[in-house]
Design a protein around this motif. Structure first.
Motif, PDB file in Angstrom:
ATOM      1  N   ALA A  16       0.811  -1.009  -0.040  1.00  0.00           N
ATOM      2  CA  ALA A  16      -0.067   0.013   0.002  1.00  0.00           C
ATOM      3  C   ALA A  16       0.793   1.135  -0.016  1.00  0.00           C
ATOM      4  CB  ALA A  16      -0.902   0.020   1.175  1.00  0.00           C
ATOM      5  N   ALA A  17       1.793   1.275  -1.108  1.00  0.00           N
ATOM      6  CA  ALA A  17       2.538   2.783  -1.170  1.00  0.00           C
ATOM      7  C   ALA A  17       1.818   3.921  -1.301  1.00  0.00           C
ATOM      8  CB  ALA A  17       3.466   2.404  -2.362  1.00  0.00           C
ATOM      9  N   GLY A  18       2.218   4.881  -0.322  1.00  0.00           N
ATOM     10  CA  GLY A  18       1.366   6.140  -0.323  1.00  0.00           C
ATOM     11  C   GLY A  18       0.359   6.509   0.612  1.00  0.00           C
ATOM     12  N   MET A  19       0.090   5.181   1.190  1.00  0.00           N
ATOM     13  CA  MET A  19      -1.155   5.213   2.458  1.00  0.00           C
ATOM     14  C   MET A  19      -0.444   6.197   3.611  1.00  0.00           C
ATOM     15  SD  MET A  19      -2.922   2.371   4.587  1.00  0.00           S
ATOM     16  CE  MET A  19      -3.952   1.846   3.095  1.00  0.00           C
ATOM     17  N   ALA A  20      -1.345   6.927   4.202  1.00  0.00           N
ATOM     18  CA  ALA A  20      -0.768   7.793   5.249  1.00  0.00           C
ATOM     19  C   ALA A  20      -1.327   7.013   6.518  1.00  0.00           C
ATOM     20  CB  ALA A  20      -1.466   9.191   5.362  1.00  0.00           C
ATOM     21  N   VAL A  21      -0.307   6.932   7.620  1.00  0.00           N
ATOM     22  CA  VAL A  21      -0.546   6.457   8.765  1.00  0.00           C
ATOM     23  C   VAL A  21      -0.117   7.254   9.874  1.00  0.00           C
ATOM     24  CG1 VAL A  21       0.293   4.274  10.150  1.00  0.00           C
ATOM     25  CG2 VAL A  21       0.172   4.290   7.599  1.00  0.00           C
ATOM     26  N   ALA A  22      -0.638   7.245  11.261  1.00  0.00           N
ATOM     27  CA  ALA A  22      -0.259   7.990  12.353  1.00  0.00           C
ATOM     28  C   ALA A  22      -0.087   6.884  13.493  1.00  0.00           C
ATOM     29  CB  ALA A  22      -1.486   8.897  12.620  1.00  0.00           C
ATOM     30  N   LEU A  23       0.843   7.387  14.060  1.00  0.00           N
ATOM     31  CA  LEU A  23       1.004   6.291  15.539  1.00  0.00           C
ATOM     32  C   LEU A  23       0.835   7.229  16.543  1.00  0.00           C
ATOM     33  CD1 LEU A  23       2.351   3.974  16.837  1.00  0.00           C
ATOM     34  CD2 LEU A  23       4.392   4.957  16.580  1.00  0.00           C
ATOM     35  N   TYR A  24       0.058   6.630  17.560  1.00  0.00           N
ATOM     36  CA  TYR A  24      -0.293   7.210  18.909  1.00  0.00           C
ATOM     37  C   TYR A  24       0.273   6.473  19.929  1.00  0.00           C
ATOM     38  CZ  TYR A  24      -3.305  10.202  15.950  1.00  0.00           C
ATOM     39  OH  TYR A  24      -3.845  10.868  15.191  1.00  0.00           O
ATOM     40  N   THR A  25       0.425   6.871  21.293  1.00  0.00           N
ATOM     41  CA  THR A  25       0.553   6.527  22.677  1.00  0.00           C
ATOM     42  C   THR A  25      -0.829   6.625  23.286  1.00  0.00           C
ATOM     43  OG1 THR A  25       1.378   8.310  23.886  1.00  0.00           O
ATOM     44  CG2 THR A  25       2.937   6.505  22.912  1.00  0.00           C
ATOM     45  N   ALA A  31      -5.215   9.979  23.574  1.00  0.00           N
ATOM     46  CA  ALA A  31      -4.219   9.630  22.523  1.00  0.00           C
ATOM     47  C   ALA A  31      -3.369  10.714  22.181  1.00  0.00           C
ATOM     48  CB  ALA A  31      -4.752   9.036  21.184  1.00  0.00           C
ATOM     49  N   THR A  32      -1.947  10.342  22.078  1.00  0.00           N
ATOM     50  CA  THR A  32      -0.951  11.407  22.115  1.00  0.00           C
ATOM     51  C   THR A  32      -0.154  11.100  20.728  1.00  0.00           C
ATOM     52  OG1 THR A  32      -0.619  11.686  24.329  1.00  0.00           O
ATOM     53  CG2 THR A  32       1.294  12.519  22.976  1.00  0.00           C
ATOM     54  N   LEU A  33      -0.246  11.976  19.776  1.00  0.00           N
ATOM     55  CA  LEU A  33       0.449  11.629  18.423  1.00  0.00           C
ATOM     56  C   LEU A  33       1.799  11.618  18.762  1.00  0.00           C
ATOM     57  CD1 LEU A  33       0.465  11.406  15.435  1.00  0.00           C
ATOM     58  CD2 LEU A  33       0.687  13.990  15.302  1.00  0.00           C
ATOM     59  N   VAL A  34       2.600  10.401  18.199  1.00  0.00           N
ATOM     60  CA  VAL A  34       3.971  10.273  18.220  1.00  0.00           C
ATOM     61  C   VAL A  34       4.483  10.581  16.805  1.00  0.00           C
ATOM     62  CG1 VAL A  34       5.833   8.469  18.305  1.00  0.00           C
ATOM     63  CG2 VAL A  34       3.948   8.270  19.873  1.00  0.00           C
ATOM     64  N   ARG A  35       3.954  10.311  15.723  1.00  0.00           N
ATOM     65  CA  ARG A  35       4.456  10.705  14.466  1.00  0.00           C
ATOM     66  C   ARG A  35       3.331  10.278  13.294  1.00  0.00           C
ATOM     67  NH1 ARG A  35       9.204   6.381  13.206  1.00  0.00           N
ATOM     68  NH2 ARG A  35       8.862   6.786  11.132  1.00  0.00           N
ATOM     69  N   ARG A  36       3.610  10.892  12.249  1.00  0.00           N
ATOM     70  CA  ARG A  36       2.882  10.676  10.898  1.00  0.00           C
ATOM     71  C   ARG A  36       3.719  10.278   9.862  1.00  0.00           C
ATOM     72  NH1 ARG A  36      -2.543  12.412  11.561  1.00  0.00           N
ATOM     73  NH2 ARG A  36      -2.749  14.126  13.033  1.00  0.00           N
ATOM     74  N   PHE A  37       3.471   9.334   9.006  1.00  0.00           N
ATOM     75  CA  PHE A  37       4.325   8.955   7.900  1.00  0.00           C
ATOM     76  C   PHE A  37       3.517   8.432   6.759  1.00  0.00           C
ATOM     77  CE2 PHE A  37       3.846   5.504  11.081  1.00  0.00           C
ATOM     78  CZ  PHE A  37       3.921   4.501  10.312  1.00  0.00           C
ATOM     79  N   VAL A  38       4.087   8.246   5.579  1.00  0.00           N
ATOM     80  CA  VAL A  38       3.352   7.814   4.357  1.00  0.00           C
ATOM     81  C   VAL A  38       4.388   6.576   4.054  1.00  0.00           C
ATOM     82  CG1 VAL A  38       2.997   8.151   1.916  1.00  0.00           C
ATOM     83  CG2 VAL A  38       2.657   9.935   3.660  1.00  0.00           C
ATOM     84  N   LEU A  39       3.425   5.409   3.842  1.00  0.00           N
ATOM     85  CA  LEU A  39       4.287   4.390   3.376  1.00  0.00           C
ATOM     86  C   LEU A  39       4.875   4.303   2.286  1.00  0.00           C
ATOM     87  CD1 LEU A  39       1.303   1.966   4.405  1.00  0.00           C
ATOM     88  CD2 LEU A  39       3.271   2.451   5.917  1.00  0.00           C
ATOM     89  N   ASP A  40       5.982   3.536   1.982  1.00  0.00           N
ATOM     90  CA  ASP A  40       7.086   3.692   1.080  1.00  0.00           C
ATOM     91  C   ASP A  40       6.601   2.660   0.023  1.00  0.00           C
ATOM     92  OD1 ASP A  40       7.782   1.018   1.977  1.00  0.00           O
ATOM     93  OD2 ASP A  40       9.802   1.916   2.538  1.00  0.00           O
ATOM     94  N   ALA A  41       7.397   2.319  -0.999  1.00  0.00           N
ATOM     95  CA  ALA A  41       6.908   1.512  -2.176  1.00  0.00           C
ATOM     96  C   ALA A  41       6.861  -0.052  -1.667  1.00  0.00           C
ATOM     97  CB  ALA A  41       8.012   1.534  -3.182  1.00  0.00           C
ATOM     98  N   ASP A  42       7.377  -0.386  -0.664  1.00  0.00           N
ATOM     99  CA  ASP A  42       7.242  -1.650   0.161  1.00  0.00           C
ATOM    100  C   ASP A  42       6.079  -1.726   1.034  1.00  0.00           C
ATOM    101  OD1 ASP A  42       7.920  -4.364   0.105  1.00  0.00           O
ATOM    102  OD2 ASP A  42       9.037  -4.132   2.148  1.00  0.00           O
TER     103      ASP A  42
END
Length: 117
Positions: A16-25, A31-42
């Motif tokens: 799922a390259a290009g999907m946005a994801v957020a990680l929280y504790t 919920a506290t946001l740790v980081r957001r990122f977009v999935l790479d080609a893998d």
């Protein structure tokens, strides 16, 4: 040993390259946001593990995957509202010295997850 995720698009049979994801504790309902990122080609975080060896702590966490936006960007015609908008996975880490891998298999109409290796 850390935390990682991997997303596979079961509709297209690809990462799922290009999907946005957020990680929280999480703590209770907070919920506290740790980081957001977009999935790479893998279909993985481009920066590697979400928590590296020794950084992961016992506790509760949440991963939020922006499924509808991903499939819309791939040209999939989704109903309004989409059946799955965001997939939220709440999970616990009891043994932070072990590796926690949280994969997601997803289509516009279903998803599955498990604790991977």
């Amino acid at each position: 040993m850390g935390l990682s995720t991997h997303v596979l698009d079961t509709m297209h049979g690809s990462p799922a390259a290009g999907m946005a994801v957020a990680l929280y504790t999480t703590q209770g309902d907070a919920a506290t946001l740790v980081r957001r990122f977009v999935l790479d080609a893998d279909g993985r975080s481009p920066e590697g593990p979400l928590y590296a060896d020794g950084e992961l702590k016992a506790g509760t966490y949440r991963l939020v995957f922006d499924v509808a936006a991903y499939f819309e960007a791939k040209g999939v015609a989704l109903p309004k509202p989409a059946f799955l908008d965001r997939v939220t996975l709440d999970f616990g880490v009891a043994s932070p010295q072990q590796h926690y891998h949280v994969p997601l298999l997803v289509s516009p109409w279903s998803y599955s997850t498990y604790r991977g290796s």
